[in-house]
Design an enzyme around this catalytic site. Structure first.
Site, PDB file in Angstrom:
ATOM      1  N   LEU A   1      53.215  90.112  20.256  1.00  0.00           N
ATOM      2  CA  LEU A   1      51.759  90.240  20.180  1.00  0.00           C
ATOM      3  C   LEU A   1      51.292  91.579  20.745  1.00  0.00           C
ATOM      4  CD1 LEU A   1      50.618  86.637  21.190  1.00  0.00           C
ATOM      5  CD2 LEU A   1      50.875  87.608  18.903  1.00  0.00           C
TER       6      LEU A   1
ATOM      7  N   ALA B   1      51.863  94.079  18.063  1.00  0.00           N
ATOM      8  CA  ALA B   1      50.874  93.943  16.988  1.00  0.00           C
ATOM      9  C   ALA B   1      49.525  94.514  17.405  1.00  0.00           C
ATOM     10  CB  ALA B   1      50.731  92.471  16.601  1.00  0.00           C
ATOM     11  N   GLU B   2      49.081  94.204  18.625  1.00  0.00           N
ATOM     12  CA  GLU B   2      47.794  94.707  19.094  1.00  0.00           C
ATOM     13  C   GLU B   2      47.828  96.223  19.235  1.00  0.00           C
ATOM     14  OE1 GLU B   2      44.383  93.616  22.411  1.00  0.00           O
ATOM     15  OE2 GLU B   2      46.454  92.957  22.737  1.00  0.00           O
ATOM     16  N   THR B   3      48.955  96.743  19.680  1.00  0.00           N
ATOM     17  CA  THR B   3      49.102  98.191  19.836  1.00  0.00           C
ATOM     18  C   THR B   3      49.015  98.914  18.503  1.00  0.00           C
ATOM     19  OG1 THR B   3      50.441  97.973  21.837  1.00  0.00           O
ATOM     20  CG2 THR B   3      50.668 100.021  20.589  1.00  0.00           C
TER      21      THR B   3
ATOM     22  N   GLY C   1      45.648  98.894  17.098  1.00  0.00           N
ATOM     23  CA  GLY C   1      44.800  99.821  17.849  1.00  0.00           C
ATOM     24  C   GLY C   1      44.983 101.248  17.381  1.00  0.00           C
TER      25      GLY C   1
END
Length: 432
Positions: free
Chosen positions: A351, A354-356, A359
């Site tokens: 996760l 994925a968030e990185t 972003g």
């Protein structure tokens, strides 16, 4: 309180209000960890970029916790006497005009208060170093902290005395306190509470506290200089890397953090440039002053990876490999940093990846007056990955609105096995 001298407002003699107006008139730059490299040098590329903005007509102010003595050789190297620059030293306690050596403002700590501080510190394993003028006074001249401080301050003389309280004949601009990081971090908080209204104690590094008058910080000094020069905050760029730089970044129209800055500094910055070891000042000046029309409208892969230094992304081994409009790829190893104890990939690491990557994709799409924050991450773990695998994350934007970006992220092993499918929602905000 600071006392202003009757010094006329001085802009760079090269500045001409009749030519094409400059967007920025003042460049305020911290020294250690910002303008200079880790070995305390200004690289040729950085020096050339500074001289270019001086030739354009901008004014440069060196803003440092160092004594004036420790800044003067850098001012000489950049020819600030010729261009009408300034030295803001002792974390803002003193402002000196390089063109004529006039002192615009000064603020000292009373010797009585220094004595109280000295007595308070007796129970702590720290080294105290008042800086009254052009020397460091100490009871332990052999301390490696004292030697290090002298070296940083361009070989500032050290004077050993039997008792600091008795040796001070002038009110000092600053007192340095050095020691073990665990002691210093807690002590900085204690000093702010114990001496509230008498002193301003700032943690300027993991082993160093700088103590000044309560009226002093870099932001107040920069605001004073802006007033003296008759310019607006929108005409000022300020850049730094440590907590003592935060007030300065907040006072400027464009506050910039180095990639090597701590997270608190990056949080308040309008922009984060590359590190002091990667020509961060040159990159910043090219982007906003020297070649704004040529500056990449979007960040590049190398820049993104350089930005990851000392962050969670670097810790987990993430690396951006492809960055395009609406599409990003990153890799991350499955190793002891990202595994559960039994050797299987940790879902939280998936996760985070994925968030990185989402972003990065949103940052690529932002205009200069926008910023981005993550709002929601929702994932499904389809297959396990094991120790020794290398993951590739692929992010595609599926909604690009004014206030939100929605990304679809799929994470695969090197064999093409789908590990996780993740949706990431980012909020797009306008800067202050």
């Amino acid at each position: 309180m600071p006392v202003s001298a009757k010094t006329p407002r001085i802009l760079n003699p090269k500045y001409s209000s009749t030519s094409d107006p400059l967007k920025y008139l003042l460049f305020a730059v911290d020294l250690d960890g910002t303008l200079v490299t880790d070995d305390k040098q200004i690289t040729p590329a950085t020096a050339n970029a500074i001289r270019e903005i001086l030739e354009m007509g901008m004014t440069v102010a060196l803003v440092s916790g160092r004594p004036t003595f420790g800044c003067e050789h850098i001012a000489d190297q950049l020819q600030l006497a010729k261009y009408g620059g300034y030295i803001i030293s002792y974390n803002g306690a003193k402002i000196t005009s390089c063109i004529d050596n006039d002192v615009l403002t000064r603020s000292t700590i009373s010797r009585e208060t220094v004595g109280e501080l000295y007595d308070f510190l007796k129970g702590y394993p720290v080294t105290m170093m008042p800086s009254p003028r052009h020397e460091i006074i100490t009871e332990d001249a052999d301390s490696h902290y004292v030697r290090q401080e002298s070296q940083i301050d361009n070989g500032m003389p050290i004077r050993q005395v039997p008792n600091l309280k008795d040796a001070l004949v002038r009110d000092p601009y600053k007192c340095g306190i050095a020691g073990d990081p665990e002691v210093i971090g807690k002590l900085a908080i204690e000093l702010q509470e114990r001496f509230s209204g008498k002193l301003n104690a700032i943690l300027s590094g993991p082993i160093f506290i700088e103590v000044m008058s309560p009226y002093v910080d870099k932001g107040k000094a920069l605001s004073f200089l802006m007033s003296e020069m008759g310019i607006e905050r929108s005409q000022v760029i300020a850049v730094g890397d440590a907590n003592n730089d935060i007030p300065m970044l907040q006072a400027a129209g464009l506050g910039v953090a180095m990639a090597n800055a701590n997270e608190m500094v990056k949080q308040v910055a309008d922009y984060v440039t590359t590190s002091n070891m990667e020509e961060g000042i040159q990159h910043l000046l090219n982007k906003y002053v020297l070649h704004p029309e040529q500056s990449a409208a979007h960040p590049e892969v190398d820049f993104i990876n350089a930005m990851q230094k000392d962050t969670l992304m670097e810790t987990l081994g993430m690396k951006c490999t492809l960055l395009e409009e609406g599409y990003v790829e990153c890799t991350m190893p499955v190793d002891r940093r990202t595994c559960q104890p039994m050797g299987i990939l940790h879902g939280g690491a998936s996760l985070a990846l994925a968030e990185t990557i989402a972003g990065y994709g949103s940052v690529y799409l932002l205009s200069q007056d926008e910023t981005m924050v993550g709002m929601q991450v929702s994932g499904s773990h389809v297959h396990s990955a094991r120790l020794g695998n290398t993951l590739t994350a692929k992010a595609k934007i599926i909604h690009r609105g004014r206030s939100t970006h929605l990304w679809d992220v799929e994470i695969y092993t090197e064999m093409g096995t789908l590990v996780s499918s993740v949706r990431v929602l980012n909020s797009i905000l306008h800067k202050r």
